[in-house]
Design an enzyme around this catalytic site. Structure first.
Site, mmCIF file in Angstrom:
data_model
loop_
_atom_site.group_PDB
_atom_site.id
_atom_site.type_symbol
_atom_site.label_atom_id
_atom_site.label_comp_id
_atom_site.label_asym_id
_atom_site.label_seq_id
_atom_site.Cartn_x
_atom_site.Cartn_y
_atom_site.Cartn_z
ATOM 1 N N ASP A 18 3.506 -2.649 -4.267
ATOM 2 C CA ASP A 18 2.494 -2.830 -3.217
ATOM 3 C C ASP A 18 1.684 -4.104 -3.410
ATOM 4 O O ASP A 18 1.604 -4.959 -2.518
ATOM 5 C CB ASP A 18 1.553 -1.623 -3.174
ATOM 6 N N ARG A 98 -9.620 5.456 -11.310
ATOM 7 C CA ARG A 98 -10.057 4.807 -10.072
ATOM 8 C C ARG A 98 -11.546 4.472 -10.010
ATOM 9 O O ARG A 98 -11.908 3.401 -9.510
ATOM 10 C CB ARG A 98 -9.655 5.662 -8.862
ATOM 11 N N ASP A 127 -6.122 7.439 -3.260
ATOM 12 C CA ASP A 127 -6.706 6.280 -3.928
ATOM 13 C C ASP A 127 -7.509 5.388 -2.997
ATOM 14 O O ASP A 127 -8.468 4.747 -3.418
ATOM 15 C CB ASP A 127 -5.605 5.467 -4.611
ATOM 16 N N SER A 179 7.535 5.681 -6.920
ATOM 17 C CA SER A 179 6.143 5.263 -6.944
ATOM 18 C C SER A 179 5.530 5.820 -8.224
ATOM 19 O O SER A 179 5.483 7.040 -8.412
ATOM 20 C CB SER A 179 5.407 5.793 -5.715
#
Length: 406
Positions: A18, A98, A127, A179
């Protein structure tokens, strides 16, 4: 803010699929702004290798690597461990990293005079919420760019097409295009064959598991380990004192080789859809288990039961992106107070994916062998008669009422 007004962007950069293509995409679609790539070091180890060269080659002006391992462990993981916080059966691996990454992105963007912060989280996941709420807490006026919510790319296959067309180097192929998200605490696997929960995951496929082996490949002999805690926080492994991040590393090693901490889960994402994945959390699984064992020995009954209720709310706060909130601060204070006597040593046996208790001791133990023994003790069993009569009085009164005797 118009696209043409954005001259400098701070990008949350991992070097994965990404974020690798986001740099050229931002250059093309935001009038060639300066891109400052920021990688949060949260213990992903070898994934940081070659990151600077890759970021610069794909158009970033520089790469900033922020060491966030100890902040993540001390400020987020340890409080959650004290609260035994789990989201469903998930030990919150991605969610742990995060808040600290989002906070650091905001700080760097303000320091660098950036006009916006960009991230590679999809519009389907959790996220995006976690990053953006952390950014709003520390840079409330900062513009946030989420390319997955803007571009025409619709799949990871199309991302690979874009990367190939723009000469962006990738470490994956179409066949290994899972992923993944890795940090000190865990590694997640999603996508490809895992998108169908009916498929049995091939845990023994070479290269699939990265933090350890499957239980089928684990040794035939158990591994013993002792963990020391002080006030609910781990302080030593096998008698060797070390900081918490090093304890997690050591337990990752021991747990990984014994097939500990692999879960297959369908989890309820914040935005409503269910998601299937395989998570590896070897050291974290051992720590949670050991901490819960010691709580049983040292924590007051009412406090333990209340904490078990609050742990669900605490996990939800982190999972749902509300870590930087007054409620988190209040619940963290409760967790610290509840754990003030969770001190002692837990011995465990690790064997083919299983964690087996092997004894524990504590100077704060509330356990009395004299009280519970089946042998002779100082406890006067006749006292139970009056207690039962009073405890059951409402039950008796209800029965008498139904029988017309009141």
């Amino acid at each position: 803010m118009k696209h043409t007004d954005i001259k400098k962007i701070v990008l949350a950069y991992s070097g994965g699929l990404d974020t690798s293509i986001i740099i050229p995409w931002l250059k093309e679609n935001y009038n060639d702004p300066e891109i400052i790539a920021v990688a949060g070091n949260v213990g992903q180890a070898d994934e940081l290798e070659g990151l600077e060269e890759k970021a610069l080659k794909t158009g970033a002006s520089k790469l900033i690597v922020a060491d966030l391992v100890d902040e993540m462990v001390e400020d987020v993981i340890i409080p959650c461990l004290k609260m035994d916080a789990k989201y469903e059966t998930y030990l919150l691996g991605t969610a742990f990293a995060r808040p600290v990454i989002g906070k650091k992105l905001a700080q760097i963007a303000l320091e660098e005079g950036a006009d916006a912060i960009a991230h590679g989280a999809t519009g389907k996941g959790n996220d995006q919420v976690r990053f953006e709420l952390a950014i709003k807490r520390f840079a409330p006026d900062m513009k946030i760019i989420a390319p997955w919510r803007e571009w025409d790319i619709k799949s990871r296959e199309e991302e690979i097409d874009y990367a190939e067309a723009h000469n962006v180097p990738l470490k994956i192929s179409r066949e290994t295009n899972y992923s993944k998200d890795k940090n000190l605490w865990h590694l997640s696997h999603e996508g490809l064959d895992l998108e169908d929960p009916a498929n049995e995951p091939d845990l023994d496929k070479p290269g699939f598991l990265e933090m350890g082996v499957s239980p089928f490949q684990a040794p035939d002999e158990p591994t013993y380990v002792t963990i020391d805690f002080e006030a609910g926080a781990p302080v030593a492994v096998n008698g060797e004192k070390m900081k918490a991040s090093k304890i997690i590393e050591k337990l990752n090693e021991l747990g990984g080789k014994n097939g500990i901490g692999i879960i297959d889960i369908v989890e309820n994402r914040l935005i409503g859809m269910k998601d299937h994945g395989i998570y590896e959390t070897p050291g974290g699984t051992i720590l949670y288990f050991a901490h819960a064992q010691l709580e049983m020995l040292t924590m007051d009954k009412e406090v333990l039961h209340e904490k078990q209720k609050l742990s669900v709310d605490y996990a939800d706060l982190l999972y749902n992106g509300k870590w930087y909130s007054p409620l988190q601060e209040a619940l963290t204070a409760f967790a610290n107070e509840a754990n003030k006597n969770v001190t002692g040593t837990v011995k465990l046996k690790l064997y083919k994916g299983n964690i087996i208790p092997a004894g524990m001791t504590s100077p704060c133990s509330l356990y009395s062998e004299n009280l519970v023994t089946f042998g002779e003790s100082d406890y006067d069993q006749s006292q139970a008669t009056g207690f039962i009569n009073l405890w059951g009085l409402t039950t008796k009164m209800q029965a008498l009422k139904e029988q017309g005797k009141l």
